[in-house]
Design a protein around this motif. Structure first.
Motif, PDB file in Angstrom:
ATOM      1  N   HIS A 158       0.865  -1.179   0.000  1.00 48.27           N
ATOM      2  CA  HIS A 158       0.000   0.000   0.000  1.00 48.27           C
ATOM      3  C   HIS A 158       0.903   1.230   0.000  1.00 48.27           C
ATOM      4  O   HIS A 158       1.788   1.361   0.847  1.00 48.27           O
ATOM      5  N   GLN A 159       0.684   2.112  -0.961  1.00 50.87           N
ATOM      6  CA  GLN A 159       1.556   3.280  -1.119  1.00 50.87           C
ATOM      7  C   GLN A 159       0.739   4.556  -0.949  1.00 50.87           C
ATOM      8  O   GLN A 159      -0.314   4.718  -1.559  1.00 50.87           O
ATOM      9  N   ILE A 160       1.250   5.433  -0.095  1.00 55.72           N
ATOM     10  CA  ILE A 160       0.607   6.729   0.159  1.00 55.72           C
ATOM     11  C   ILE A 160       1.506   7.822  -0.403  1.00 55.72           C
ATOM     12  O   ILE A 160       2.660   7.967   0.015  1.00 55.72           O
ATOM     13  N   LEU A 162       2.943  11.312  -0.511  1.00 55.94           N
ATOM     14  CA  LEU A 162       3.064  12.372   0.484  1.00 55.94           C
ATOM     15  C   LEU A 162       3.142  13.751  -0.168  1.00 55.94           C
ATOM     16  O   LEU A 162       2.337  14.631   0.117  1.00 55.94           O
ATOM     17  N   TYR A 276       6.968   8.922  -1.223  1.00 59.28           N
ATOM     18  CA  TYR A 276       5.887   7.990  -0.912  1.00 59.28           C
ATOM     19  C   TYR A 276       6.135   7.329   0.442  1.00 59.28           C
ATOM     20  O   TYR A 276       7.275   7.116   0.858  1.00 59.28           O
ATOM     21  N   ASN A 278       5.444   3.785   2.119  1.00 53.56           N
ATOM     22  CA  ASN A 278       5.129   2.420   1.705  1.00 53.56           C
ATOM     23  C   ASN A 278       4.865   1.527   2.918  1.00 53.56           C
ATOM     24  O   ASN A 278       5.657   1.515   3.869  1.00 53.56           O
ATOM     25  N   LYS A 289      -0.569   4.920  11.313  1.00 57.09           N
ATOM     26  CA  LYS A 289      -1.464   6.077  11.314  1.00 57.09           C
ATOM     27  C   LYS A 289      -0.838   7.236  12.091  1.00 57.09           C
ATOM     28  O   LYS A 289      -0.893   8.393  11.654  1.00 57.09           O
ATOM     29  N   LEU A 292       1.889   8.819   9.998  1.00 58.80           N
ATOM     30  CA  LEU A 292       1.342   9.690   8.958  1.00 58.80           C
ATOM     31  C   LEU A 292       0.895  11.027   9.548  1.00 58.80           C
ATOM     32  O   LEU A 292       1.109  12.084   8.943  1.00 58.80           O
ATOM     33  N   LYS A 308      -3.296  16.017   1.629  1.00 59.91           N
ATOM     34  CA  LYS A 308      -3.516  15.018   2.674  1.00 59.91           C
ATOM     35  C   LYS A 308      -4.353  13.874   2.111  1.00 59.91           C
ATOM     36  O   LYS A 308      -5.418  14.088   1.531  1.00 59.91           O
ATOM     37  N   MET A 309      -3.829  12.667   2.273  1.00 55.52           N
ATOM     38  CA  MET A 309      -4.519  11.480   1.767  1.00 55.52           C
ATOM     39  C   MET A 309      -5.456  10.938   2.845  1.00 55.52           C
ATOM     40  O   MET A 309      -5.117  10.917   4.023  1.00 55.52           O
ATOM     41  N   TYR A 311      -7.222   8.207   5.064  1.00 62.71           N
ATOM     42  CA  TYR A 311      -6.736   6.923   5.555  1.00 62.71           C
ATOM     43  C   TYR A 311      -7.501   5.797   4.895  1.00 62.71           C
ATOM     44  O   TYR A 311      -8.713   5.832   4.759  1.00 62.71           O
ATOM     45  N   SER A 312      -6.782   4.763   4.464  1.00 62.59           N
ATOM     46  CA  SER A 312      -7.467   3.603   3.911  1.00 62.59           C
ATOM     47  C   SER A 312      -7.993   2.766   5.062  1.00 62.59           C
ATOM     48  O   SER A 312      -7.577   2.913   6.214  1.00 62.59           O
TER      49      SER A 312
END
Length: 315
Positions: A158-160, A162, A276, A278, A289, A292, A308-309, A311-312
């Motif tokens: 899972h990649q966020i 930034l 990113y 990861n 969390k 982040l 801001k992404m 949260y999954s």
């Protein structure tokens, strides 16, 4: 009769070697066991996978077809087994962060300090590791999270995203371009010796532009006339300081060798490097969390723009 993982593993290894004794040795099984695996697999499929009249053994057309289509699936199965075995093996009071060097020289120390303010008993461990190596390190639980600069297309990761960090040109203080007070154009750098330092190639880029710095030029239809290669970003900056050439680095490195180097902005809008976060797609570390949150807190404190992404579900 069902097809087993041992049969598939034996088939793939024998397909690559074409030698029964070599394959049996590699798999640490007896030759009769290997032959039984292959015979049972062929019986289950109803086709011959190997032409046994040749030495080394050759795949039949059906064998080539099966090898091409089963190998990616088997790799996925093995990775799923490993990830399942590691599902609850992590220590929740220890967070191992993998990072590329350019992130460490930027804001990572501030991010870790902010995280520790809210999780004082958390043991944070840092490990320098390339963007490409982070995928394997996450799957094998060598690290819990990684800060990298390359997009990942692995369903187990899972990649966020930034933020995009501006790139700057590193020049020795004595360089004539230092006198230019406006942002530098890439075309002004074409006659310079460009020092490359990336260990991870851009796999989706054309062969002649796999290096991220060269790819930046290539996207603007430019090709530097001279390049040289350094082992890492610190050595590249050291070479710049002694006049070997110039290089392009993320903005966060402007404090490195600041007494010897001058860092100039680049005029092109897309002269940026992404960052990113990861993690494993399933069973992420419980402090991801919080990490982040710490990232965004530091960005806010530093007045850094970012998106801001959300949260999954698995975070």
């Amino acid at each position: 009769m069902t097809i087993s993982l041992d049969q598939l593993t034996a088939f793939i290894e024998l397909a690559h070697t074409g030698n029964v004794s070599q394959t049996a040795h590699a798999l640490n099984i007896s030759q009769p066991t290997l032959s039984r695996h292959i015979s049972q697999l062929e019986s289950r499929l109803g086709v011959a996978l190997f032409d046994r009249h040749h030495r080394p053994m050759r795949l039949t057309d059906a064998g080539w077809f099966f090898l091409e289509h089963i190998t990616p699936s088997l790799d996925d199965i093995k990775q799923t087994i490993t990830l399942t075995q590691n599902f609850n093996s992590k220590k929740t009071d220890v967070l191992t962060i993998g990072f590329v060097a350019s992130v460490l020289y930027g804001l990572l120390p501030k991010i870790v300090a902010t995280l520790k303010q809210h999780a004082q008993n958390l043991d944070v461990r840092l490990m320098e590791i390339g963007s490409d190596e982070q995928v394997y390190a996450l799957k094998s639980s060598k690290i819990d999270v990684g800060f990298g600069r390359f997009a990942c297309h692995d369903r187990f990761i899972h990649q966020i995203f930034l933020r995009d960090e501006r790139l700057v040109v590193a020049l020795p203080h004595t360089h004539p371009l230092v006198k230019n007070k406006t942002p530098l154009s890439l075309s002004e750098l074409l006659e310079e010796t460009i020092i490359l330092y990336h260990r991870t190639p851009l796999t989706l880029a054309p062969d002649h532009s796999q290096d991220p710095i060269l790819h930046l030029f290539y996207t603007h239809h430019l090709t530097p006339t001279k390049t040289t290669k350094a082992r890492d970003i610190q050595i590249a900056l050291g070479l710049v300081s002694v006049g070997v050439g110039i290089t392009i680095v993320p903005d966060g490195l402007k404090s490195i060798r600041s007494e010897e180097l001058c860092y100039r902005p680049i005029s092109h809008f897309h002269a940026t490097s992404p960052i990113y976060l990861n993690t494993k797609a399933s069973d992420p570390h419980p402090h991801i969390k919080a990490l982040l949150h710490a990232v965004y807190a530091v960005y806010d404190e530093q007045n850094i723009s970012y998106k801001k992404m959300a949260y999954s579900a698995n975070l």
